[in-house]
Design an enzyme around this catalytic site. Sequence first.
Site, PDB file in Angstrom:
ATOM      1  N   GLU A 121      -4.414   9.608   3.681  1.00  0.00           N
ATOM      2  CA  GLU A 121      -4.883  10.619   2.575  1.00  0.00           C
ATOM      3  C   GLU A 121      -5.364   9.712   1.284  1.00  0.00           C
ATOM      4  OE1 GLU A 121      -5.294  13.451   3.421  1.00  0.00           O
ATOM      5  OE2 GLU A 121      -6.357  13.587   1.423  1.00  0.00           O
TER       6      GLU A 121
HETATM    7  C1  LIG Z   1      -0.917   8.133  11.611  1.00  0.00           C
HETATM    8  C2  LIG Z   1      -2.458   8.263  10.825  1.00  0.00           C
HETATM    9  C3  LIG Z   1      -2.850   9.678  10.872  1.00  0.00           C
HETATM   10  C4  LIG Z   1      -4.349   9.920  10.022  1.00  0.00           C
HETATM   11  N1  LIG Z   1      -4.744  11.050   9.983  1.00  0.00           N
HETATM   12  C5  LIG Z   1      -6.019  11.391   9.462  1.00  0.00           C
HETATM   13  C6  LIG Z   1      -6.493  12.530   9.557  1.00  0.00           C
HETATM   14  O1  LIG Z   1      -5.929  13.325   9.980  1.00  0.00           O
HETATM   15  N2  LIG Z   1      -7.641  12.676   8.995  1.00  0.00           N
HETATM   16  C7  LIG Z   1      -8.385  11.588   8.800  1.00  0.00           C
HETATM   17  O2  LIG Z   1      -9.934  11.791   8.382  1.00  0.00           O
HETATM   18  N3  LIG Z   1      -8.024  10.306   8.735  1.00  0.00           N
HETATM   19  C8  LIG Z   1      -6.652  10.083   9.354  1.00  0.00           C
HETATM   20  N4  LIG Z   1      -6.017   8.792   9.168  1.00  0.00           N
HETATM   21  C9  LIG Z   1      -6.897   7.754   8.694  1.00  0.00           C
HETATM   22  C10 LIG Z   1      -6.304   7.360   7.167  1.00  0.00           C
HETATM   23  O3  LIG Z   1      -6.733   8.178   6.156  1.00  0.00           O
HETATM   24  C11 LIG Z   1      -7.225   5.701   7.055  1.00  0.00           C
HETATM   25  O4  LIG Z   1      -6.275   4.884   7.754  1.00  0.00           O
HETATM   26  C12 LIG Z   1      -6.816   5.370   5.508  1.00  0.00           C
HETATM   27  O5  LIG Z   1      -7.810   6.273   4.680  1.00  0.00           O
HETATM   28  C13 LIG Z   1      -7.364   3.949   5.296  1.00  0.00           C
HETATM   29  O6  LIG Z   1      -8.378   3.619   5.937  1.00  0.00           O
HETATM   30  P1  LIG Z   1      -8.313   2.399   7.102  1.00  0.00           P
HETATM   31  O7  LIG Z   1      -7.132   2.282   8.011  1.00  0.00           O
HETATM   32  O8  LIG Z   1      -9.827   2.270   7.615  1.00  0.00           O
HETATM   33  O9  LIG Z   1      -8.169   1.165   6.066  1.00  0.00           O
HETATM   34  P2  LIG Z   1      -9.091   0.341   5.258  1.00  0.00           P
HETATM   35  O10 LIG Z   1      -9.892   0.963   4.550  1.00  0.00           O
HETATM   36  O11 LIG Z   1      -9.551  -0.797   6.138  1.00  0.00           O
HETATM   37  O12 LIG Z   1      -8.358  -0.458   4.290  1.00  0.00           O
HETATM   38  C14 LIG Z   1      -7.422  -1.588   4.446  1.00  0.00           C
HETATM   39  C15 LIG Z   1      -6.623  -2.350   3.241  1.00  0.00           C
HETATM   40  O13 LIG Z   1      -8.035  -2.649   2.290  1.00  0.00           O
HETATM   41  C16 LIG Z   1      -7.534  -1.708   1.042  1.00  0.00           C
HETATM   42  N5  LIG Z   1      -9.080  -1.434   0.541  1.00  0.00           N
HETATM   43  C17 LIG Z   1     -10.077  -1.062   1.213  1.00  0.00           C
HETATM   44  N6  LIG Z   1     -11.172  -0.600   0.568  1.00  0.00           N
HETATM   45  C18 LIG Z   1     -10.827  -1.045  -0.887  1.00  0.00           C
HETATM   46  C19 LIG Z   1     -11.586  -0.961  -2.078  1.00  0.00           C
HETATM   47  N7  LIG Z   1     -12.722  -0.585  -2.195  1.00  0.00           N
HETATM   48  N8  LIG Z   1     -10.875  -1.679  -3.183  1.00  0.00           N
HETATM   49  C20 LIG Z   1      -9.590  -1.888  -2.793  1.00  0.00           C
HETATM   50  N9  LIG Z   1      -9.055  -1.978  -1.629  1.00  0.00           N
HETATM   51  C21 LIG Z   1      -9.411  -1.681  -0.711  1.00  0.00           C
HETATM   52  C22 LIG Z   1      -6.789  -0.685   1.573  1.00  0.00           C
HETATM   53  O14 LIG Z   1      -5.924  -0.103   0.426  1.00  0.00           O
HETATM   54  C23 LIG Z   1      -5.947  -1.340   2.546  1.00  0.00           C
HETATM   55  O15 LIG Z   1      -4.752  -1.627   1.933  1.00  0.00           O
HETATM   56  C24 LIG Z   1      -4.600   8.726   9.568  1.00  0.00           C
HETATM   57  C25 LIG Z   1      -4.289   7.405   9.802  1.00  0.00           C
HETATM   58  C26 LIG Z   1      -3.096   7.305  10.397  1.00  0.00           C
HETATM   59  C27 LIG Z   1      -2.598   5.850  10.754  1.00  0.00           C
END
Ligand SMILES: Cc1cc2nc3c(=O)[nH]c(=O)nc-3n(C[C@H](O)[C@H](O)[C@H](O)COP(=O)(O)OP(=O)(O)OC[C@H]3O[C@@H](n4cnc5c(N)ncnc54)[C@H](O)[C@@H]3O)c2cc1C
Length: 596
Positions: free
Chosen positions: A442
Amino acid sequence: MTYRAPVADIAFALKHGTGFGPAMAQGLYGDLAEDVVDAVLAEAGRFASDVLAPLNAIGDRHGTPFRDGVVTTPPGWRQAYRDWAAAGWNGLAAPAQWGGQELPQAINAACLEMWNAACMAFGIGPVLTMAGVEALAHHGSDALKRIYLPKLVSGEWMGTMQLTEPQAGSDVGALRTKAERAPDGTYRITGQKIFITYGEHDFTDNIIHLVLARLPDGPPGTRGISLFLVPKFAVNPDGSLGARNDVRAHSVEHKLGIHGSPTCTMVYGDQGGATGFLIGEEHRGMACMFTMMNQARLAVGLQGVAIAERATQQALAFARERRQGRVSGASAETGSGSSPIIAHPDVKRMLLTMRALTRAARAICYATAVALDRAKLGANAATRQAAHERASLLTPAAKAFATDVGCEVASLGLQIHGGMGFVEETGAAQHYRDARIAPIYEGTNGIQAIDLVTRKLPLSGGATIKAYLDELRRTVETVNAANDPAFGWTGVRLGEAVDSLERATQWLLARPQQDAALAGATPYLRLFATAAGGALLAEEALAATRLPADAAADPAARIAIARFFAENIAVQAHGLERAVIEGADSVTGADAALAG
Ligand SMILES: Cc1cc2nc3c(=O)[nH]c(=O)nc-3n(C[C@H](O)[C@H](O)[C@H](O)COP(=O)(O)OP(=O)(O)OC[C@H]3O[C@@H](n4cnc5c(N)ncnc54)[C@H](O)[C@@H]3O)c2cc1C
């Protein structure tokens, strides 16, 4: 140890300090009576304690086996969901027009806390359905609303929220799922989504996916994204289920925690494209998503509060039972002569930290929910706008602070168990594992902090945060004016925390969007929540002293928590302020430290 919903405590927190009591007194909620509020909370708490809490460990052990595209939820979960929905809980805050009870978001927030404390992996499913209802009710066409809302509100069908793709996580604008216009006015959706919570399951006969996708002529980035409703099964004109849509779960993730919640990879378009229905306007999908985001982010914050409360209950029970060492002055009359570990000052400190952080996070989340209610129900456009901005300001703090607190408190709970916390049988380890997702999904907590600093502080030219600072100062003045020695240094330390917040705020407002501001965002959010949480706990304590003797008020205990927070946690505000203002350079200029 299982969870007992602390209904009296939750009702107290809701009514005092968060603005819910004054809102009721001013008639914001019409003729909603206090005994109705109490009855709803009591019944939600009973369901949480008696039905959901016993399912928590079962879900952790069984997970959600996946075979041939079918997810099997853990034993007992399907029936529990159906009983929960049949009791009307899914529609608690949903519009009456579509079968909901339209009760305040603030009450829904308190109930969400209890259900998620009982079983977080269960609780996250309905959170997404509720968010979907909000988006559809605000932006859907009349035809879509008529077909889908009654069943989503009743819980007969569940919803999902689908943003994430392998290359598009925090950067939603990078998504590639395609939508193409079909001659009949619907759309064909093709692509892949990952990490989709409850993307497939056996709770309900139909699942309504809200999916972000891009039209061929959609501009790049977030401005080219549209929102679509994609049902698992088509719905016939008479409401019965028709053909299976071209969307399926490809796999279910193996995760650190929330094992009972199926997290799915979804595939669209094996047979040419899933049928999707546009919600809102083309290319305006992010605006629709933002409608549900405040609510969904608050709900995830409440998961942090929930897991912290559950971990605290368990640690307290353990610390009263477990005997080790002997505290000074203890007599050897009981047992082996050793003392229960709760008597050791260091353990006491851990328990107080757990309780104080949990209650501060709860108060911030409930205050956010009341602001959301005021934004919807306020008497005129100006008060609704001011409340909307207050909710927008508080939401990132509610989400990020409360979910960080969930992890910290679950970790302390494990620590209090000693070695028994590290083995699975006590359940302390499950809380620790379950808590860890909430700072990630989220919108990660880092993204929340950036949102607070870059979008929320500048609201109304800085007037929104200024009004909030003024409110925090009024609390400090009231504590000082009470002149009650039981508060110790509470007024002084909270005053210093608000000073730190004000200085850090001014520094950031002078540097919007700059790297230095981005580098200070996370300590700033913690500072914000530290000052806000301390003030809200002080408000609760002050309210307790004003009330007639009442078991839930317990002024001595509430003052003790407010004082502990001010004297042990709010004192960190100065260091956080320094990290924002002085520490930024040591982040932006330190690439050498990360080389190699
Ligand atoms: C159990 C689970 C349930 C989920 N349920 C849903 C769901 O129902 N629907 C859905 O759509 N998604 C869902 N997600 C996805 C979740 O919302 C994402 O994992 C989350 O938004 C982070 O994206 P990412 O994993 O690609 O991490 P990334 O975006 O790759 O981030 C990795 C790290 O880099 C940091 N970062 C990234 N971009 C920036 C920036 N611009 N500035 C500073 N820091 C940054 C982040 O804060 C994080 O620490 C779920 C994930 C999990 C694990």
